[in-house]
Design a protein around this motif. Structure first.
Motif, PDB file in Angstrom:
ATOM      1  N   UNK A  85       0.832  -1.210   0.000  1.00 15.76           N
ATOM      2  CA  UNK A  85       0.000   0.000   0.000  1.00 15.76           C
ATOM      3  C   UNK A  85       0.865   1.258   0.000  1.00 15.76           C
ATOM      4  N   UNK A  86       1.925   1.252   0.779  1.00 10.25           N
ATOM      5  CA  UNK A  86       2.827   2.406   0.824  1.00 10.25           C
ATOM      6  C   UNK A  86       3.560   2.554  -0.501  1.00 10.25           C
ATOM      7  N   UNK A  87       4.043   1.455  -1.023  1.00  8.61           N
ATOM      8  CA  UNK A  87       4.800   1.496  -2.279  1.00  8.61           C
ATOM      9  C   UNK A  87       3.945   2.026  -3.427  1.00  8.61           C
ATOM     10  N   UNK A  88       2.694   1.583  -3.513  1.00 10.30           N
ATOM     11  CA  UNK A  88       1.838   2.015  -4.620  1.00 10.30           C
ATOM     12  C   UNK A  88       1.461   3.486  -4.500  1.00 10.30           C
ATOM     13  N   UNK A  89       1.582   4.060  -3.301  1.00  6.54           N
ATOM     14  CA  UNK A  89       1.274   5.486  -3.124  1.00  6.54           C
ATOM     15  C   UNK A  89       2.402   6.379  -3.633  1.00  6.54           C
ATOM     16  N   UNK A  90       3.597   5.798  -3.752  1.00  8.40           N
ATOM     17  CA  UNK A  90       4.746   6.585  -4.190  1.00  8.40           C
ATOM     18  C   UNK A  90       5.344   7.463  -3.102  1.00  8.40           C
ATOM     19  N   UNK A 181      -0.707  16.558   1.128  1.00 11.85           N
ATOM     20  CA  UNK A 181      -1.779  16.449   0.126  1.00 11.85           C
ATOM     21  C   UNK A 181      -1.552  15.209  -0.749  1.00 11.85           C
ATOM     22  N   UNK A 182      -2.551  14.387  -0.874  1.00 15.11           N
ATOM     23  CA  UNK A 182      -2.427  13.156  -1.638  1.00 15.11           C
ATOM     24  C   UNK A 182      -1.750  12.030  -0.882  1.00 15.11           C
ATOM     25  N   UNK A 183      -1.417  12.255   0.400  1.00 11.27           N
ATOM     26  CA  UNK A 183      -0.750  11.232   1.200  1.00 11.27           C
ATOM     27  C   UNK A 183      -1.678  10.077   1.539  1.00 11.27           C
ATOM     28  N   UNK A 184      -1.089   8.981   1.977  1.00 12.33           N
ATOM     29  CA  UNK A 184      -1.864   7.761   2.239  1.00 12.33           C
ATOM     30  C   UNK A 184      -1.702   7.309   3.690  1.00 12.33           C
ATOM     31  N   UNK A 185      -2.812   6.951   4.296  1.00 14.26           N
ATOM     32  CA  UNK A 185      -2.846   6.372   5.638  1.00 14.26           C
ATOM     33  C   UNK A 185      -3.167   4.888   5.518  1.00 14.26           C
ATOM     34  N   UNK A 186      -2.340   4.051   6.135  1.00  8.56           N
ATOM     35  CA  UNK A 186      -2.534   2.594   6.078  1.00  8.56           C
ATOM     36  C   UNK A 186      -2.597   2.062   7.502  1.00  8.56           C
ATOM     37  N   UNK A 187      -3.717   1.451   7.838  1.00  9.49           N
ATOM     38  CA  UNK A 187      -3.919   0.932   9.190  1.00  9.49           C
ATOM     39  C   UNK A 187      -4.256  -0.546   9.143  1.00  9.49           C
ATOM     40  N   UNK A 188      -3.594  -1.309   9.980  1.00 10.97           N
ATOM     41  CA  UNK A 188      -4.036  -2.663  10.315  1.00 10.97           C
ATOM     42  C   UNK A 188      -4.349  -2.606  11.803  1.00 10.97           C
ATOM     43  N   UNK A 189      -5.604  -2.803  12.155  1.00 12.33           N
ATOM     44  CA  UNK A 189      -6.007  -2.603  13.539  1.00 12.33           C
ATOM     45  C   UNK A 189      -6.720  -3.786  14.151  1.00 12.33           C
ATOM     46  N   UNK A 190      -6.973  -3.671  15.444  1.00  9.49           N
ATOM     47  CA  UNK A 190      -7.719  -4.663  16.202  1.00  9.49           C
ATOM     48  C   UNK A 190      -9.091  -4.087  16.537  1.00  9.49           C
TER      49      UNK A 190
END
Length: 271
Positions: A85-90, A181-190
């Motif tokens: 997910x992080x990689x595809x956001x650039x 701007x255009x940044x990505x948040x990626x969460x794996x949560x409980x």
């Protein structure tokens, strides 16, 4: 999993997978099988005699011992997905909140220009800092997300089993404001189980967990892996409650229930 727990600022955000699996074992077995047997008097056509109620107790105890002897990290299991997910956001400037001993940071290094890891648990932060001492692209800060430099903005922010330790509404709002701007948040949560669908997925994880442990760690271990020793806390919010707050503060976020007592959330800030 149903109790509210107040977590101090010094506690890091990480689920202890052994405890999670043990709690799920008790819940699934009682809710989906033995409660039903008591009410209906039978279990899949087999009479539920009173003497048989001791059997799940022994099974639960055995399964808990087995999971402890073949412990593996549910959080690390999702590491490759987070990296994709992080990689595809650039994104080149990445923040990992609750970085632990740095397993996810290590995976992100080939794809990011700089990585900042926040880890409020001092002993755990020390391990991570020593691990990346020779890498100028990585900075480990022994601090919580609340005490970060609010002037810092990032192209991507990751949280793995962290959000349930923090105030949900305030943290979601702060995470959105910390993105470029255009940044990505990626969460794996409980999340706290509250529905039949939750328990059904939990039961699937319950069956898969010992098999994964045996595959990943065939030999019995006396102690849990180093990355699974930091302070933990049970989840407080249900998945529907998390989704409702995400709709308010992270519009357009994509949320999915996942295996092994986790959910995923991906949010892209507007440009």
């Amino acid at each position: 999993m149903h109790d509210l727990v107040r977590v101090t600022q010094g506690h890091r955000a990480r689920c202890q997978d052994i405890q999670t699996a043990a709690a799920a074992t008790r819940r699934c077995w009682s809710h989906q099988f033995w409660v039903s047997a008591r009410l209906k008097g039978s279990l899949v056509g087999v009479p539920a005699e009173p003497t048989r109620y001791a059997e799940p107790v022994y099974f639960i105890a055995w399964l808990n011992r087995f999971n402890a002897a073949h412990a593996w990290s549910h959080n690390d299991f999702y590491g490759p997905w987070v990296v994709r997910q992080v990689r595809s956001s650039g994104a080149q400037k990445v923040l990992d909140v609750g970085c632990g001993t740095g397993n996810l940071v290590a995976r992100l290094i080939p794809w990011a220009g700089t990585i900042t890891g926040l880890e409020p648990h001092e002993a755990t932060a020390r391990i991570a800092a020593e691990r990346f001492a020779d890498n100028e692209a990585v900075e480990i800060r022994p601090e919580s997300f609340e005490l970060r430099d609010r002037g810092d903005k990032f192209g991507a922010i990751t949280l793995v089993a962290v959000l349930h330790h923090l105030p949900l509404q305030e943290t979601m709002k702060d995470l959105a404001s910390a993105l470029d701007p255009g940044g990505r948040l990626v969460i794996v949560g409980c999340y706290r189980e509250s529905t039949r669908a939750d328990r059904l997925v939990s039961f699937g994880a319950l069956l898969s967990n010992p098999m994964m442990g045996l595959i990943k760690h065939p030999r019995r271990a006396r102690d849990a892996p180093e990355g699974m020793t930091a302070p933990t806390a049970p989840a407080r919010e249900s998945l529907s409650e998390i989704a409702a707050e995400a709709a308010r503060f992270l519009p357009g976020a994509r949320i999915r229930r996942r295996l092994f007592w986790r959910y995923s959330l991906v949010y892209d800030a507007s440009r």
